[in-house]
Enzyme design. Sequence first.
Site, PDB file in Angstrom:
ATOM      1  N   ASP A 167      16.151  -2.712   4.992  1.00  0.00           N
ATOM      2  CA  ASP A 167      15.367  -3.293   6.088  1.00  0.00           C
ATOM      3  C   ASP A 167      14.488  -4.411   5.543  1.00  0.00           C
ATOM      4  O   ASP A 167      13.535  -4.169   4.806  1.00  0.00           O
ATOM      5  CB  ASP A 167      14.487  -2.210   6.732  1.00  0.00           C
ATOM      6  N   TYR A 209       8.996 -11.339   5.457  1.00  0.00           N
ATOM      7  CA  TYR A 209       8.795 -10.791   4.105  1.00  0.00           C
ATOM      8  C   TYR A 209       9.196 -11.799   3.013  1.00  0.00           C
ATOM      9  O   TYR A 209       8.903 -11.588   1.840  1.00  0.00           O
ATOM     10  CB  TYR A 209       9.595  -9.492   3.895  1.00  0.00           C
ATOM     11  N   LYS A 261      14.628  -9.562  10.774  1.00  0.00           N
ATOM     12  CA  LYS A 261      13.812  -9.700  11.992  1.00  0.00           C
ATOM     13  C   LYS A 261      13.338 -11.137  12.149  1.00  0.00           C
ATOM     14  O   LYS A 261      13.014 -11.792  11.143  1.00  0.00           O
ATOM     15  CB  LYS A 261      12.572  -8.782  11.912  1.00  0.00           C
ATOM     16  N   HIS A 297      10.616  -9.282  15.780  1.00  0.00           N
ATOM     17  CA  HIS A 297       9.671  -8.529  14.948  1.00  0.00           C
ATOM     18  C   HIS A 297       8.454  -8.045  15.744  1.00  0.00           C
ATOM     19  O   HIS A 297       8.018  -6.903  15.595  1.00  0.00           O
ATOM     20  CB  HIS A 297       9.231  -9.425  13.782  1.00  0.00           C
TER      21      HIS A 297
HETATM   22  P1  NDP Z   1       5.608   3.299   3.642  1.00  0.00           P
HETATM   23  O1  NDP Z   1       5.054   4.299   4.611  1.00  0.00           O
HETATM   24  O2  NDP Z   1       7.066   3.311   3.355  1.00  0.00           O
HETATM   25  O3  NDP Z   1       4.764   3.447   2.293  1.00  0.00           O
HETATM   26  C1  NDP Z   1       4.929   2.604   1.190  1.00  0.00           C
HETATM   27  C2  NDP Z   1       3.843   2.925   0.170  1.00  0.00           C
HETATM   28  O4  NDP Z   1       3.940   4.299  -0.235  1.00  0.00           O
HETATM   29  C3  NDP Z   1       3.928   2.107  -1.097  1.00  0.00           C
HETATM   30  O5  NDP Z   1       2.603   1.845  -1.493  1.00  0.00           O
HETATM   31  C4  NDP Z   1       4.623   3.021  -2.103  1.00  0.00           C
HETATM   32  O6  NDP Z   1       4.129   2.760  -3.413  1.00  0.00           O
HETATM   33  C5  NDP Z   1       4.160   4.398  -1.637  1.00  0.00           C
HETATM   34  N1  NDP Z   1       5.205   5.425  -1.828  1.00  0.00           N
HETATM   35  C6  NDP Z   1       6.507   5.347  -1.485  1.00  0.00           C
HETATM   36  N2  NDP Z   1       7.157   6.483  -1.785  1.00  0.00           N
HETATM   37  C7  NDP Z   1       6.250   7.323  -2.323  1.00  0.00           C
HETATM   38  C8  NDP Z   1       6.313   8.631  -2.849  1.00  0.00           C
HETATM   39  N3  NDP Z   1       7.463   9.321  -2.872  1.00  0.00           N
HETATM   40  N4  NDP Z   1       5.168   9.194  -3.330  1.00  0.00           N
HETATM   41  C9  NDP Z   1       4.007   8.505  -3.316  1.00  0.00           C
HETATM   42  N5  NDP Z   1       3.880   7.260  -2.836  1.00  0.00           N
HETATM   43  C10 NDP Z   1       4.994   6.660  -2.344  1.00  0.00           C
HETATM   44  O7  NDP Z   1       5.118   1.864   4.169  1.00  0.00           O
HETATM   45  P2  NDP Z   1       5.766   0.499   4.627  1.00  0.00           P
HETATM   46  O8  NDP Z   1       4.715  -0.131   5.465  1.00  0.00           O
HETATM   47  O9  NDP Z   1       6.325  -0.266   3.513  1.00  0.00           O
HETATM   48  O10 NDP Z   1       6.959   0.936   5.614  1.00  0.00           O
HETATM   49  C11 NDP Z   1       8.306   1.079   5.229  1.00  0.00           C
HETATM   50  C12 NDP Z   1       9.154  -0.052   5.784  1.00  0.00           C
HETATM   51  O11 NDP Z   1       8.999  -0.169   7.191  1.00  0.00           O
HETATM   52  C13 NDP Z   1       8.758  -1.452   5.287  1.00  0.00           C
HETATM   53  O12 NDP Z   1       9.142  -1.679   3.938  1.00  0.00           O
HETATM   54  C14 NDP Z   1       9.441  -2.326   6.293  1.00  0.00           C
HETATM   55  O13 NDP Z   1      10.813  -2.385   6.013  1.00  0.00           O
HETATM   56  C15 NDP Z   1       9.183  -1.541   7.578  1.00  0.00           C
HETATM   57  N6  NDP Z   1       7.959  -2.018   8.293  1.00  0.00           N
HETATM   58  C16 NDP Z   1       8.153  -2.685   9.479  1.00  0.00           C
HETATM   59  C17 NDP Z   1       7.078  -3.173  10.193  1.00  0.00           C
HETATM   60  C18 NDP Z   1       7.321  -3.879  11.474  1.00  0.00           C
HETATM   61  O14 NDP Z   1       6.392  -4.484  12.032  1.00  0.00           O
HETATM   62  N7  NDP Z   1       8.513  -3.853  12.005  1.00  0.00           N
HETATM   63  C19 NDP Z   1       5.696  -3.020   9.719  1.00  0.00           C
HETATM   64  C20 NDP Z   1       5.579  -2.254   8.474  1.00  0.00           C
HETATM   65  C21 NDP Z   1       6.693  -1.774   7.816  1.00  0.00           C
HETATM   66  P3  NDP Z   1       4.945   1.941  -4.571  1.00  0.00           P
HETATM   67  O15 NDP Z   1       5.763   0.884  -3.907  1.00  0.00           O
HETATM   68  O16 NDP Z   1       3.849   1.385  -5.413  1.00  0.00           O
HETATM   69  O17 NDP Z   1       5.771   2.967  -5.294  1.00  0.00           O
END
Ligand code: NDP
Length: 284
Positions: free
Chosen positions: A47, A52, A77, A110
């Site tokens: 995704d 991004y 998006k 988006h």
């Molecule tokens: P997430 O809820 O996926 O959380 C990501 C964070 O959690 C990062 O800081 C990561 O740290 C940490 N993390 C991931 N896995 C673990 C784990 N197993 N244990 C502990 N910490 C963990 O947040 P996102 O906002 O990135 O959402 C996921 C996806 O959703 C995005 O990447 C995007 O594709 C989509 N999205 C879409 C939006 C929209 O408007 N359409 C808005 C926001 C997100 P680290 O990377 O440092 O390991």
Amino acid sequence: MSSGIPDITLNDGRTIPQLGFGVFQVPPAETRAAVETAIEIGYRHIDTAQMYRNEQGVGEAVAASGLDRSEFFLTSKLNNGYHLPEDARKAFDRTLEALGSDYVDLFLIHWPLPTLYNGDFVQTWKTLEEFYRSGRARSIGVSNFTPHQLRRLRAETEIRPAVNQIEVHPFFTNEETRTYNSENEIATEAYSPIAQGEVLTDPAIEAIAREVGKSPAQVVLRWHIQRGDIIFPKSKTKARVEENAAIFDFELDEPSMATINSLDKGEKGRTGANPDTMAWIPEN
Ligand code: NDP
């Protein structure tokens, strides 16, 4: 799939892996390596978004995998500054170029941006309908749309969105929009599924994790899977990317599901922007 990730069938008949890999906030220069790691682990659904600025890294990782393009499910998006039809067409061409593909599996608006473009997200949706009809977007959908915005699309356009990608996690369960989606055969994609990490130290989630012998992140991701939503957690950390995929060998019982449902804080639990007021256009 060999990794045990189930497929969800969309209202246009296409299928999407229920678990994918999100690349929001993965820097462009690190995206290829991050996606290559995810592909090695078994992820095939990625995704990304124009906003991004890392679509190219996704395309490079897919090309370098040696796997056929048809093995992948790629979502991108439309960026907020490109809602006018002619701008959307050009931006969509750039997406395909960056991904190195003549199609994208799923293309989304988006944000609805109801306070910009005279509130006319309908013309933008009609432009996505063109992409769908040409086959260059195999499926089309929306993100951050609320029920009243979806009702307007339904009344004024022909093709129903295949998905609505919205913020959903235990602190913000977003039930009203999820319910509208499911009543209208629109699949819910739950973004920020672990609230960017915020839900992982909740005592109730920690207790369930101890009970089932899994990590808090695995418990929360499993909760989404059992609710039927599509998820794509993001991590730059290989061990976490592996951990997040290891959620198909256990099940949460009904009391655990109910406990997690009850953590909802309503609007206070939201971590991202509110779709009714979001009006940000990134600089070029
Ligand atoms: P997430 O809820 O996926 O959380 C990501 C964070 O959690 C990062 O800081 C990561 O740290 C940490 N993390 C991931 N896995 C673990 C784990 N197993 N244990 C502990 N910490 C963990 O947040 P996102 O906002 O990135 O959402 C996921 C996806 O959703 C995005 O990447 C995007 O594709 C989509 N999205 C879409 C939006 C929209 O408007 N359409 C808005 C926001 C997100 P680290 O990377 O440092 O390991």
